[in-house]
Design an enzyme around this catalytic site. Structure first.
Site, PDB file in Angstrom:
ATOM      1  N   ASP A  68       0.622  -1.189   0.113  1.00 19.30           N
ATOM      2  CA  ASP A  68      -0.345   0.131  -0.029  1.00 19.30           C
ATOM      3  C   ASP A  68       0.778   1.257  -0.096  1.00 19.30           C
ATOM      4  OD1 ASP A  68      -1.823  -2.137   0.369  1.00 19.30           O
ATOM      5  OD2 ASP A  68      -3.004  -0.850   2.044  1.00 19.30           O
ATOM      6  N   LYS A 105      -6.874   3.353  -2.676  1.00 22.30           N
ATOM      7  CA  LYS A 105      -7.485   3.250  -1.280  1.00 22.30           C
ATOM      8  C   LYS A 105      -7.527   4.750  -0.641  1.00 22.30           C
ATOM      9  CE  LYS A 105      -5.055   2.009   3.201  1.00 22.30           C
ATOM     10  NZ  LYS A 105      -3.902   1.313   3.690  1.00 22.30           N
ATOM     11  N   LYS A 143     -10.491   0.052  -1.412  1.00 19.74           N
ATOM     12  CA  LYS A 143     -10.195  -0.136  -0.322  1.00 19.74           C
ATOM     13  C   LYS A 143     -10.351   0.933   0.561  1.00 19.74           C
ATOM     14  CE  LYS A 143      -6.662  -1.508   3.083  1.00 19.74           C
ATOM     15  NZ  LYS A 143      -5.355  -2.087   3.281  1.00 19.74           N
TER      16      LYS A 143
END
Length: 258
Positions: free
Chosen positions: A103, A167, A199
């Site tokens: 991430d 995300k 996400k």
């Protein structure tokens, strides 16, 4: 799709990246995190830890017989700097340590200042560093971007540069995941025509919170989108609430999403 509270809790558990990103983390706290992923109600999609704990988390999940739980980590975190070489080097080290998913924080401040190119370059370069077998999730930090146009622009740039997921947040700023930002991001994924997941991270503390994002995703992307391959929550405090619901108890008080 209408779901019971238990069905919502079960789905949310399956789609969770169980997360600990605290400066106070230790091998023991990461062992405890991995142990919490092994429950009678099923396992989350991943555990997300700092890069220095990737190898430890992987060994712990193997010891606990959790073969389906991926090991995720973070890079360029949480600052979202615009140094592409540094972000790539961090990503390469994370992959080398055995991370299944990375991430990376998008250089959101640079985008706010008007630089669109560095975001594309950073994501594309980090995706190359991930290779074919490691997922790249790009953290946009929507609470700092604030404006709908900027959130949409960051989403488009990340998707075009090869992000496997986009995300919402690091969970380290004042405003993290919101339904408003999620809607913009999901629409960007839909409109891109590309295979990219979503996400929501930070602020998702109960099954009721999760249900809001499920409804949005189904409305925009369809029910099949609610799969670990395309939809995740980044959370830690959510787990206690889900377990309480699945056990048939009064829902636990909300914890703190990382």
């Amino acid at each position: 799709m209408s779901r019971s509270e238990k069905e919502t809790a079960q789905l949310a558990l399956r789609l969770m990246d169980l997360t600990s990103l605290n400066q106070s983390d230790t091998p023991q706290s990461i062992s405890d995190l991995c142990a919490s992923a092994a429950s009678e109600y099923g396992s989350p999609a991943a555990v997300c830890v700092f890069p220095e704990f990737v190898t430890w988390a992987k060994l712990e999940c193997e010891r606990l017989h959790l073969p389906t739980v991926k090991i995720a980590t973070v890079t360029n975190f949480p600052s979202g700097g615009a140094d592409v070489e540094r972000a790539v080097a961090e990503t390469e080290r994370a992959v080398g340590a055995g991370a299944d998913e990375v991430d990376v924080v998008f250089p959101y401040r640079a985008l706010i200042a008007g630089d669109e190119q560095v975001g594309y370059d950073l994501v594309a370069s980090c995706k190359e560093a991930c290779g074919e077998n490691v997922l790249l999730k790009v953290i946009l930090e929507t609470g700092e971007l604030k404006e709908a146009d900027l959130i949409a622009k960051a989403s488009r740039i990340a998707i075009e540069a090869g992000a496997d997921f986009i995300k919402t947040s690091t969970g380290k700023v004042a405003v993290n995941a919101t339904p408003e930002a999620a809607k913009i991001m999901l629409e960007a994924i839909r409109d891109s025509g590309r295979a990219c997941g979503f996400k929501a991270a930070g602020g998702v503390r109960t099954a009721a919170d999760a249900a809001v994002y499920f409804e949005l995703a189904e409305e925009i992307m369809g029910a099949a989108f609610l799969s670990p391959d395309s939809f995740r929550f980044g959370a830690s405090g959510l787990l206690a609430n889900l377990h309480s619901i699945l056990a048939g108890d009064t829902p636990a008080s909300a914890g703190t999403s990382y």
